[in-house]
Design a protein around this motif. Structure first.
Motif, PDB file in Angstrom:
ATOM      1  N   ASP A 247       0.851  -1.196   0.000  1.00 12.84           N
ATOM      2  CA  ASP A 247       0.000   0.000   0.000  1.00 12.84           C
ATOM      3  C   ASP A 247       0.881   1.237   0.000  1.00 12.84           C
ATOM      4  O   ASP A 247       2.066   1.154   0.310  1.00 12.84           O
ATOM      5  CB  ASP A 247      -0.926  -0.007   1.235  1.00 12.84           C
ATOM      6  CG  ASP A 247      -0.154   0.070   2.532  1.00 12.84           C
ATOM      7  OD1 ASP A 247       0.394   1.157   2.825  1.00 12.84           O
ATOM      8  OD2 ASP A 247      -0.079  -0.947   3.271  1.00 12.84           O
TER       9      ASP A 247
ATOM     10  N   LEU B 216       0.460   5.213   5.300  1.00 12.02           N
ATOM     11  CA  LEU B 216       1.324   6.008   6.168  1.00 12.02           C
ATOM     12  C   LEU B 216       2.620   5.321   6.589  1.00 12.02           C
ATOM     13  O   LEU B 216       3.506   5.930   7.190  1.00 12.02           O
ATOM     14  CB  LEU B 216       0.551   6.507   7.401  1.00 12.02           C
ATOM     15  CG  LEU B 216      -0.314   5.504   8.161  1.00 12.02           C
ATOM     16  CD1 LEU B 216       0.515   4.817   9.208  1.00 12.02           C
ATOM     17  CD2 LEU B 216      -1.475   6.237   8.786  1.00 12.02           C
ATOM     18  N   GLY B 217       2.739   4.043   6.264  1.00 10.49           N
ATOM     19  CA  GLY B 217       4.001   3.350   6.542  1.00 10.49           C
ATOM     20  C   GLY B 217       4.202   3.052   8.019  1.00 10.49           C
ATOM     21  O   GLY B 217       3.373   3.415   8.860  1.00 10.49           O
TER      22      GLY B 217
ATOM     23  N   THR C  33      -0.803  -2.342  19.066  1.00  9.71           N
ATOM     24  CA  THR C  33      -1.574  -1.586  18.085  1.00  9.71           C
ATOM     25  C   THR C  33      -1.229  -0.099  18.188  1.00  9.71           C
ATOM     26  O   THR C  33      -0.842   0.377  19.248  1.00  9.71           O
ATOM     27  CB  THR C  33      -3.098  -1.796  18.286  1.00  9.71           C
ATOM     28  OG1 THR C  33      -3.777  -1.042  17.308  1.00  9.71           O
ATOM     29  CG2 THR C  33      -3.568  -1.369  19.670  1.00  9.71           C
TER      30      THR C  33
ATOM     31  N   GLY D 103      -4.477  -8.728  14.894  1.00 12.06           N
ATOM     32  CA  GLY D 103      -4.545  -9.110  13.476  1.00 12.06           C
ATOM     33  C   GLY D 103      -3.253  -9.724  12.961  1.00 12.06           C
ATOM     34  O   GLY D 103      -3.241 -10.868  12.488  1.00 12.06           O
TER      35      GLY D 103
ATOM     36  N   THR E  45       3.834   0.415   2.706  1.00 13.38           N
ATOM     37  CA  THR E  45       4.228  -0.828   3.362  1.00 13.38           C
ATOM     38  C   THR E  45       4.010  -1.988   2.399  1.00 13.38           C
ATOM     39  O   THR E  45       3.039  -1.990   1.648  1.00 13.38           O
ATOM     40  CB  THR E  45       3.364  -1.053   4.621  1.00 13.38           C
ATOM     41  OG1 THR E  45       3.472   0.114   5.443  1.00 13.38           O
ATOM     42  CG2 THR E  45       3.768  -2.277   5.403  1.00 13.38           C
TER      43      THR E  45
HETATM   44  P1  ADP Z   1      -4.499  -3.664  14.677  1.00 12.21           P
HETATM   45  O1  ADP Z   1      -4.809  -3.571  13.221  1.00 12.21           O
HETATM   46  O2  ADP Z   1      -5.669  -4.089  15.507  1.00 12.21           O
HETATM   47  O3  ADP Z   1      -3.809  -2.480  15.225  1.00 12.21           O
HETATM   48  P2  ADP Z   1      -2.535  -5.534  13.824  1.00 12.21           P
HETATM   49  O4  ADP Z   1      -1.838  -6.609  14.549  1.00 12.21           O
HETATM   50  O5  ADP Z   1      -3.265  -5.954  12.601  1.00 12.21           O
HETATM   51  O6  ADP Z   1      -3.491  -4.856  14.863  1.00 12.21           O
HETATM   52  O7  ADP Z   1      -1.520  -4.434  13.438  1.00 12.21           O
HETATM   53  C1  ADP Z   1      -0.581  -4.002  14.383  1.00 12.21           C
HETATM   54  C2  ADP Z   1      -0.022  -2.642  13.972  1.00 12.21           C
HETATM   55  O8  ADP Z   1       0.768  -2.769  12.805  1.00 12.21           O
HETATM   56  C3  ADP Z   1      -1.049  -1.644  13.562  1.00 12.21           C
HETATM   57  O9  ADP Z   1      -1.611  -1.008  14.705  1.00 12.21           O
HETATM   58  C4  ADP Z   1      -0.274  -0.679  12.702  1.00 12.21           C
HETATM   59  O10 ADP Z   1       0.432   0.240  13.485  1.00 12.21           O
HETATM   60  C5  ADP Z   1       0.737  -1.567  12.061  1.00 12.21           C
HETATM   61  N1  ADP Z   1       0.384  -1.906  10.674  1.00 12.21           N
HETATM   62  C6  ADP Z   1      -0.008  -3.103  10.203  1.00 12.21           C
HETATM   63  N2  ADP Z   1      -0.183  -3.063   8.876  1.00 12.21           N
HETATM   64  C7  ADP Z   1       0.106  -1.790   8.479  1.00 12.21           C
HETATM   65  C8  ADP Z   1       0.122  -1.092   7.211  1.00 12.21           C
HETATM   66  N3  ADP Z   1      -0.223  -1.706   6.076  1.00 12.21           N
HETATM   67  N4  ADP Z   1       0.499   0.189   7.202  1.00 12.21           N
HETATM   68  C9  ADP Z   1       0.836   0.821   8.344  1.00 12.21           C
HETATM   69  N5  ADP Z   1       0.844   0.229   9.579  1.00 12.21           N
HETATM   70  C10 ADP Z   1       0.476  -1.051   9.651  1.00 12.21           C
END
Ligand code: ADP
Length: 554
Positions: free
Chosen positions: A464, A467-468, A483, A492, A517
């Motif tokens: 994607d 915001l990275g 999170t 997740g 990311t």
């Molecule tokens: P949640 O989505 O409930 O926060 P996840 O385990 O799915 O829990 O994700 C953990 C953290 O990883 C997110 O809170 C976010 O900060 C970061 N993250 C995951 N995927 C991305 C993404 N594609 N872009 C930016 N940050 C991400």
């Protein structure tokens, strides 16, 4: 005798012979008074010329055939003849140079073969006898002539006996030395072979820590770092090894095993290294040996196992907790719903009831995620089409409110199929895609999905331009409950990680803040895994009334 010794001996004998005759002529010229009778210098010079001429022949012969038995024999005979001539020319029976026979005898004993010394002694006796007979008149009396002859003859034969026994001993010692050298070479070869067949790196150093030897494995592990490092300090190659060496020095046998980190080709490497002492046969310390393995991968594996253990423990706890919370939660939700419909609640109370329902829903989502996390490993293999799975997931995600309306580029072959637990795969796709959508900017959001396959595995990239993730955050994203979102559960990606690991694949993330990311997931096309005991699955099924797919999407 080897050819080197042959050459040395031949040169020594040849040079010695010439020197003696040169000295003889010089003595004749400088001290003629010390000779018996009149010195005939011209004859002596002729003799010297003969010696030179013979030397040329011997050198030619030696170059052609080496120090053969024939050459030795010929030298023995001519040496005795030259000595006879010299004795005859310097006074015959009264000559002071009869010792030349002794030199000829010693020379032939040294040169060999075995009987050459005896032959030379016999020949010397014979020719000396002839000289004595021919020049007997020069002796004051016949008795004196006979005495001189017998005295010299005894001397020749005694010298022959002594020289023979000495040369025999010399040969024995040479043979033994040759055998010992051969054994040593063999031992050296065996040692080198042993050291090189070790799978661990081995470096030996002297007492000052300078490298004496390294084996092939050491070169394979350390690469260019160790190339041509003989004589260099080992501490310059393996920082920290000096502490290990000094700790080993103080101990009776081997030092502790340590882990040392070093940079090899810009990559951090961890070495498991131990040290041992090397002594000579007198018990003197010669140096140390360092034995090591590259344990970088083992260490990383250990870390991963620790994480998996932690996750498994958390999962079990979460499943238990979620199970306990679900029933009261269902009662709260049901009661709130009933109250809302019963008309017993005032209109302003309705708003509070809807908050109760919404929050109960959120809690339910959380507990369901817990249950999913605590789900025992299972295998329900089915063949799924990857493109269909992505399309279904995208439809579901696009139905969600508050998700940015992004452009989705999908490059997944139509016929790319994978045999896997379908529910697990859907969980992975949905969680990673959901995160990608949540991270997208309001405008110009782009999600790219690319899948490729080899004979054994499939590689999925979900990228994607959102915001990275900062490097700090990146280290924690797979940790449960981590999170950065106000309403996130932080489960997740830990669920994704767990599932991908269970399926025998791996997941990697590349991200740059404010750029985007990319998640790269590799899964085996077919994965044979043991089904966990049926009881465990049944227990899980009982605990979770909702399907895994609905849990994450609710
Ligand atoms: P949640 O989505 O409930 O926060 P996840 O385990 O799915 O829990 O994700 C953990 C953290 O990883 C997110 O809170 C976010 O900060 C970061 N993250 C995951 N995927 C991305 C993404 N594609 N872009 C930016 N940050 C991400």
């Amino acid at each position: 005798m080897d050819s080197k010794t042959d050459t040395r001996l031949f040169l020594l004998v040849t040079a010695g012979r010439l020197l003696i005759f040169v000295l003889l002529v010089m003595a004749g010229a400088i001290f003629p008074g010390s000779f018996v009778g009149e010195v005939r210098l011209s004859y002596l010079s002729c003799l010297l010329g003969c010696a030179f001429f013979l030397t040329l022949i011997w050198i030619y012969w030696f170059q052609k055939k080496g120090l053969s038995d024939q050459l030795k024999g010929a030298q023995t005979v001519t040496d005795v003849l030259l000595a006879t001539m010299a004795v005859y020319l310097t006074g015959g029976i009264l000559s002071r140079f009869s010792f030349l026979y002794s030199i000829a005898i010693i020379t032939s004993c040294l040169l060999g073969p075995k009987r050459a010394g005896t032959r030379s002694a016999l020949l010397s006796t014979l020719f000396y006898a002839i000289v004595c007979i021919v020049t007997r008149n020069q002796a004051p009396s016949l008795e004196e002539a006979a005495f001189t002859f017998f005295l010299n003859m005894a001397a020749f034969n005694t010298i022959a006996l002594l020289a023979l026994s000495l040369s025999k001993r010399l040969r024995n010692v040479e043979e033994k030395l040759k055998d010992t050298t051969k054994d040593m070479h063999l031992l050296e070869e065996i040692q080198r072979h042993l050291a090189n067949s070790l799978r661990s790196g081995l470096i030996t150093v002297d007492v000052n820590g300078r490298i004496l030897y390294y084996n092939i494995a050491a070169h394979e592990i350390l690469g260019q770092v160790v190339t041509n490092s003989y004589g260099k300090y080992v501490k310059d190659l393996i920082p920290g090894s000096e502490r290990l060496l000094s700790s080993c020095h103080g101990q009776s046998a081997t030092g502790d095993r340590r882990e040392l980190g070093l940079m090899v080709n810009d990559k951090k490497m961890i070495l498991g290294i131990s040290c041992f002492k090397i002594f000579d046969h007198m018990g003197e310390l010669l140096g140390h040996g360092l034995i090591f393995q590259d344990i970088t991968e083992i260490k990383a594996q250990e870390e991963r196992l620790k994480l998996i253990d932690r996750l498994a423990a958390l999962g079990e706890m979460a499943a238990g907790l979620a199970h306990e919370i679900r029933n009261p939660l269902a009662s709260i939700s049901g009661a709130a719903e009933y109250l809302g419909q019963s008309g017993l609640v005032m209109p302003e109370g309705q708003r509070l009831l809807s908050i109760i329902e919404r929050e109960a829903e959120r809690l339910s989502q959380l507990t369901n995620s817990f249950l999913l996390y605590g789900r025992p490993e299972r295998k329900r293999s089915e063949t799924v089409n990857l493109k269909d799975e992505f399309s279904a997931a995208l439809i579901l995600l696009k139905q969600r409110k508050r998700l940015s309306q992004a452009v989705v580029e999908m490059d997944v072959p139509d016929d790319l199929e994978i045999t896997v637990d379908g529910d697990m795969l859907r969980q992975v796709i949905l969680n990673v895609l959901l995160n990608a959508f949540q991270a997208l900017p309001e405008e110009k959001g782009l999600v790219r999905i690319v899948a490729t396959s080899t004979d054994d595995e499939v590689q999925i990239e979900i990228e994607d331009n959102g915001l990275g993730i900062s490097p700090e955050t990146l280290k924690k994203i797979f940790n449960p409950f981590f999170t950065t979102k106000p309403e996130g559960t932080g489960l997740g990606l830990s669920i994704v990680h767990r599932i991908v690991t269970e399926l025998g694949g791996n997941i990697q993330v590349n991200s740059e803040p404010y750029t985007g990311t990319r998640f790269t997931i590799t899964l085996p096309l077919r994965k044979e895994k043991e089904t966990p005991p049926e009881k465990e699955i049944l227990a899980y099924e009982a605990a979770s009334s909702l399907s895994a797919r609905n849990l994450s999407m609710s």
